[in-house]
Scaffold this active site. Structure first.
Site: not given
Length: 505
Positions: A39, A453
């Site tokens: 699970c 940038d």
């Protein structure tokens, strides 16, 4: 516990299991010896006794140990475990191999094998097997088998597609082999996994995809909404289930598939609900993988926040926006060179309106496809100039489109990062900023860093330095291997000081 998740001791896993902590969904799986089932940590069944639990770093390990996937929590819905390193060569190579096996687009025209995998990585078959088994505890083919079975399990449960189609989509050469694999591994026939209520073919195919919290949905949709091009996409932030829609073109096996996708967030369940047009059913695994990349659903916030929280305390839920089409992002990155986001959006809109291919969809907002690589490769300077695109960017756009159309350039998550960046920078008009931006969004490289940038310089407070790009690069060393996430946090203003910015050039 598998060494890949050595930071999570078994007792920690059990605590996460008891509290159903969604932050660890997909980071480990629990095999329950009393039932033979494995699970997710978020499973809603009664918590098993500690002595009945075995913990695995990957679903493939659980299946190799003889456990079958839970039909309630459905391990196939869990986000993938994406782990990055910049030091251990064997570790890096093993995870590159796993990344290639996870990416259906990497094998669009051929079936994967250990020999082909080794050739892609530039090492021997024996070396791939050895490092893969050391890292993951299973062979590459066992790992691939689990991925195929879980993909098939999801399609069986969530769609009404014919089983033969699901078998082929999942990578099986025949229905007989598909059925045999299901019986051998899951002790079930594929038809036994059909669920009631699956959407019928023709009305769209609905799939649920999990992610780990925290996830800043508003920030992700805000990023996309600032860049939206009408007719090919829309963003909805008003409803109880915010999301996006867009048109899609995917080439696979020499055939072009066009259609639409809708993606909405079910935040209460930490899931993204995906609806896909029936025209894309043959490439559904590719669509799912691209959507996972677009919304960065496989990110591990715990690992990322551990590295970045002290520098960017306000950005723990931010993800790196990806792309449904790496080629499209590359073109739009060129359009955005040295201008504002709004100006780049205007140019992209003109390109879509003038050169985009019409498409019929049930959604009035979705009427065109982004111009194909073949179309832009043949576009004249006059045609692009009339859209307001300057000559230098015309050359760059045609260069990218030509390289993609001729298949010399692959812009998706399984592409070789360094080789692709080098190829991009060899094209006219493509510098480091553009190549790094493409690597961040199209190649899904978590360590991309556009050091030049301007908005990033402002956010980091280095714009007044003699060499701001060098100063930004030096500052970024502390954020490896998650510099793409640092960039997004800096752009969003998630720094301790108020000197943030929402622009990205």
């Amino acid at each position: 516990m598998n060494p890949d998740n050595a930071l999570l001791a078994d007792d920690d896993c059990y605590l996460a299991l008891k509290t159903r902590d969604a932050r660890f969904d997909g980071s480990f799986f629990t095999g329950v010896t009393s039932t033979g089932i494995y699970c997710r940590p978020v499973c809603s069944v009664r918590t098993p006794k500690r002595e009945n639990c075995r913990f695995f770093g990957h679903a493939a390990q659980a299946e190799n140990a003889g456990f079958r996937p839970c039909l309630r929590c459905r391990p196939e819905l869990a986000p993938h475990s994406v782990v990055w390193s910049i030091q251990d060569a064997s570790y890096i190579l093993a995870h590159q191999a796993a990344r290639l096996l996870d990416e259906p687009e990497a094998w669009a025209d051929t079936a994967p094998s250990v020999e082909k995998l080794a050739a892609r990585l530039g090492v021997s078959d024996r070396h791939v097997r050895r490092i893969f088994e050391t890292q993951f505890g299973v062979s590459p083919m066992q790992y691939l088998q689990t991925r195929r079975l879980l993909t098939a399990k999801q399609l069986l449960a969530d769609t009404a597609l014919p089983i033969t189609e699901i078998a082929l989509m999942s990578g099986y050469a025949s229905l007989r082999r598909f059925n045999a694999a299901f019986v051998e591994h899951y002790k079930l026939n594929p038809t036994q996994l059909r669920r009631q209520g699956a959407a019928p073919s023709g009305d769209g195919i609905t799939i649920r995809l999990g992610y780990r919290p925290p996830y800043d949905v508003a920030a992700m949709l805000g990023f996309f909404s600032k860049r939206v091009s009408n007719a090919i996409e829309f963003v909805n932030t008003e409803s109880a289930y915010p999301g996006t829609g867009r048109t899609v073109r995917i080439e696979s096996g020499g055939k072009v598939h066009a259609g639409w996708v809708l993606a909405s967030f079910d935040e209460a369940r930490c899931q993204l609900v995906l609806k896909v047009s029936d025209s894309l059913r043959e490439v559904l695994p590719m669509v799912i993988r691209r959507i996972r990349a677009t919304f960065d659903l496989d990110a591990d916030p715990h690992a990322i926040n551990t590295a970045l929280h002290s520098s960017f305390p306000g950005g723990d839920g931010l993800r790196v926006p990806g792309a449904m089409d790496g080629y499209e992002i590359a073109v739009r990155a060129v359009l955005g060179q040295q201008i504002t986001v709004a100006a780049a959006r205007t140019l992209a809109q003109r390109m879509v309106d003038k050169l985009g291919e019409p498409i019929t969809t049930p959604w009035p907002a979705l009427t065109r496809l982004f111009p194909s690589a073949a179309v832009l490769a043949q576009a004249s300077g006059d045609a692009l100039g009339q859209l307001g695109i300057v000559k230098q960017r015309q050359t760059a756009i045609v260069g990218i489109a030509t390289a993609v159309a001729e298949k010399r350039l692959q812009l998706h998550g399984s592409a070789d990062i360094n080789a692709t960046i080098a190829t991009l920078k060899e094209l006219p008009g493509i510098g480091d900023w553009t190549a790094q931006y493409i690597a961040m969004r199209a190649l899904r490289w978590p360590d991309a860093f556009p050091a030049g940038d301007v908005a990033l310089h402002k956010a980091l407070g280095v714009q007044g330095k003699k060499n701001p790009a060098k100063e930004a690069e030096l500052a970024s060393m502390a954020w490896k291997p998650w510099r793409s996430y640092a960039v997004i946090r800096a752009w969003s203003g998630a720094l301790p000081s108020p000197a943030g910015t929402n622009a990205d050039g």
